[in-house]
Design a protein around this motif. Structure first.
Motif: not given
Length: 179
Positions: A118-120, A123-124
């Protein structure tokens, strides 16, 4: 009359022979370099130019013969790797396929399942908070099942780890196939 009881070499014996051939050719190369030329003002290392020429020719022919043996042995190893199937972690594949899994595809698949994260979204979410004046923080939504991801990841890691041990036994006990 040839000895009918002579056992075909195992894969591990053949692999060791390949390494010995490589070392012998390297050794021959050093000798060829040493004997391939000399000064006209000095006596040849083998007493006469003809003897020296014959020694260089013999060493180079030895390497040619060793390369032919190497190719024949390597071909038999490859044929064996394509013909023999092995069970690892409940999967049946040829030795050749297991080597591909070990050297490349297991890492590719470990990368695939490691990329499921779930890094993207996090970041969002941080970016949205910086530009948003509202106090509501959006929730991260995963489009994959963490449990399934971890199961697949562990499965590929387990297979990769099991390959070496299993093939070590197979290589030590499996004779090369005949040509």
């Amino acid at each position: 009359m040839p000895d009918q009881t002579q056992q075909e070499p195992t894969i591990v014996e053949a692999l060791k022979r390949l390494r010995r051939i490589e070392k012998k050719i390297t050794s021959n190369n050093a000798e060829v370099t040493r004997y391939a030329s000399g000064l006209s003002s000095r006596k040849p290392l083998f007493d006469t130019e003809d003897k020296q020429l014959q020694e260089v020719k013999s060493l180079t022919q030895s390497s040619v013969d060793l390369v032919q043996e190497y190719l024949k042995l390597k071909r038999r190893i490859d044929l064996t790797n394509l013909a023999i199937t092995v069970d690892i972690e409940g999967q049946r594949r040829t030795i050749a396929e297991w080597l591909i899994v070990k050297r490349k595809t297991a890492d590719l698949m470990i990368g695939v399942f490691s990329a499921l994260d779930d890094s993207a979204a996090n970041a969002a979410r941080r970016e949205d908070r910086m530009f948003s004046g509202e106090g509501k923080t959006p929730q991260v939504v995963r489009y994959y099942k963490e449990e399934a991801k971890m199961k697949e990841l562990r499965s590929w890691q387990d297979v990769k780890e099991a390959i070496d041990g299993r093939l070590e036994v197979v290589n030590a006990t499996t004779s090369l196939v005949a040509e």
